[in-house]
Motif scaffolding. Structure first.
Motif, short mmCIF file in Angstrom:
data_model
loop_
_atom_site.label_atom_id
_atom_site.label_comp_id
_atom_site.label_asym_id
_atom_site.label_seq_id
_atom_site.Cartn_x
_atom_site.Cartn_y
_atom_site.Cartn_z
N GLY A 87 -44.48 -30.80 -9.36
CA GLY A 87 -44.93 -32.12 -9.78
C GLY A 87 -44.19 -32.62 -11.01
N ILE A 88 -44.06 -31.76 -12.02
CA ILE A 88 -43.35 -32.16 -13.25
C ILE A 88 -41.89 -32.48 -12.94
N TRP A 89 -41.28 -31.65 -12.09
CA TRP A 89 -39.88 -31.92 -11.70
C TRP A 89 -39.75 -33.28 -11.03
N ALA A 90 -40.64 -33.58 -10.08
CA ALA A 90 -40.56 -34.84 -9.33
C ALA A 90 -40.78 -36.04 -10.24
N VAL A 91 -41.79 -35.98 -11.11
CA VAL A 91 -42.08 -37.09 -12.01
C VAL A 91 -40.94 -37.28 -13.01
N GLN A 96 -34.14 -31.37 -17.12
CA GLN A 96 -34.00 -31.29 -15.67
C GLN A 96 -33.39 -29.95 -15.24
N THR A 97 -32.48 -29.43 -16.03
CA THR A 97 -31.91 -28.12 -15.72
C THR A 97 -33.00 -27.06 -15.69
N PHE A 98 -33.85 -27.07 -16.70
CA PHE A 98 -34.95 -26.11 -16.78
C PHE A 98 -35.91 -26.26 -15.61
N LEU A 99 -36.19 -27.50 -15.23
CA LEU A 99 -37.11 -27.74 -14.12
C LEU A 99 -36.48 -27.37 -12.78
N TYR A 100 -35.17 -27.61 -12.63
CA TYR A 100 -34.49 -27.17 -11.41
C TYR A 100 -34.54 -25.64 -11.29
N THR A 101 -34.36 -24.97 -12.41
CA THR A 101 -34.49 -23.51 -12.40
C THR A 101 -35.89 -23.11 -11.98
N GLY A 102 -36.88 -23.86 -12.44
CA GLY A 102 -38.26 -23.60 -12.04
C GLY A 102 -38.49 -23.76 -10.55
#
Length: 254
Positions: A31-35, A60-66
């Motif tokens: 959800g955080i990545w999408a928002v 975004q890099t950190f969220l993509y890793t997530g």
């Protein structure tokens, strides 16, 4: 060696709480990545200073890793141990969002990695020649990428740009570059550091080592992927359960 798809969870005795938390953690990351992605693609990037652009890129890099870490947990059945369909659904969504990978195919290669770590049969290991960081990373990426996936991602880039009028600069800063940097982050902390051969040779059957960083820095670096020996010893544990096991091992050693 413990089967990574069926090992029992021992950390945390209430299985219902653990299952609910695993799903919640996975959906929160998605959800955080999408928002975040939608927001960053919608803003006028020309009004952002370079420091703010870099901050958005790093986020975004950190969220993509997530996303990949979430899919990785799903490969081990750790997102929802009691509901395989839900577990695999979440893993598939995370992996497709990450870079159009197939969960079924990734489960097969990841099993080979766990069964034969740091060996000729390990799809994540170098070929005996490209042992340097750059050489190993290049060899690693060639083995996992395909022209079909690359062409599909390029097509998505242009469709989003032309159909939804998203500027190419936004797509490049907050989608393309973060996804590439996340692959470097995952490789460095999850493959290169833990599985490169130590000076005295490998010291355990998993041919892996772990960082001794604090839980905070371990999370920031790569969602505790640096606690890699613990992951190989207990592949059924979710990423957020690894610090507890790591601290327990440190206490036993001390």
């Amino acid at each position: 060696m413990v089967s990574f798809r069926s090992a029992p969870t021992q950390l945390g005795q209430d299985s219902k709480i653990q299952i609910d938390r695993g799903v919640w953690v996975a959906l929160t990351i998605l959800g955080i990545w999408a928002v975040s992605l939608f927001t960053l693609l919608s803003i006028d990037i020309t009004q952002l200073s370079i420091p703010f652009r870099i901050a958005g890129l790093l986020l975004q890099t950190f969220l993509y890793t997530g996303l990949f870490i979430t899919a990785h947990d799903a490969m081990h059945g750790a997102v929802s141990p009691s509901n395989r369909k839900l577990n695999d659904l979440i893993g598939s969504i995370a992996l497709r969002a990450y870079a159009l990978f197939s969960l079924k195919s990734m489960i097969k290669t990841h099993w080979e990695h766990h069964a034969h770590p740091a060996s000729d049969l390990d799809p994540d290991f170098h070929n005996g020649k490209n042992k340097s960081l750059l050489g190993w990373y290049s060899y690693f990426m060639v083995r996992y990428w395909s022209w079909t996936r690359i062409i599909s991602l390029i097509a998505i880039f242009h469709i989003v740009h032309r159909l939804f009028h998203v500027p190419e600069a936004n797509l490049t800063w907050f989608w393309v570059v973060p996804s590439i940097l996340s692959s470097v982050q995952l490789f460095f902390f999850g493959t290169f550091l833990p599985h490169r051969e130590p000076a005295g040779g490998y010291q355990n059957e998993n041919r892996a080592t772990s960082t001794r960083w604090s839980p905070f820095w371990s999370f920031i670096s790569c969602y505790h992927f640096g606690y890699h020996l613990e992951h190989h010893e207990r592949p059924d544990l979710a990423w957020w359960q690894l610090p507890e096991l790591h601290q327990r091992k440190l206490q036993e050693e001390g």
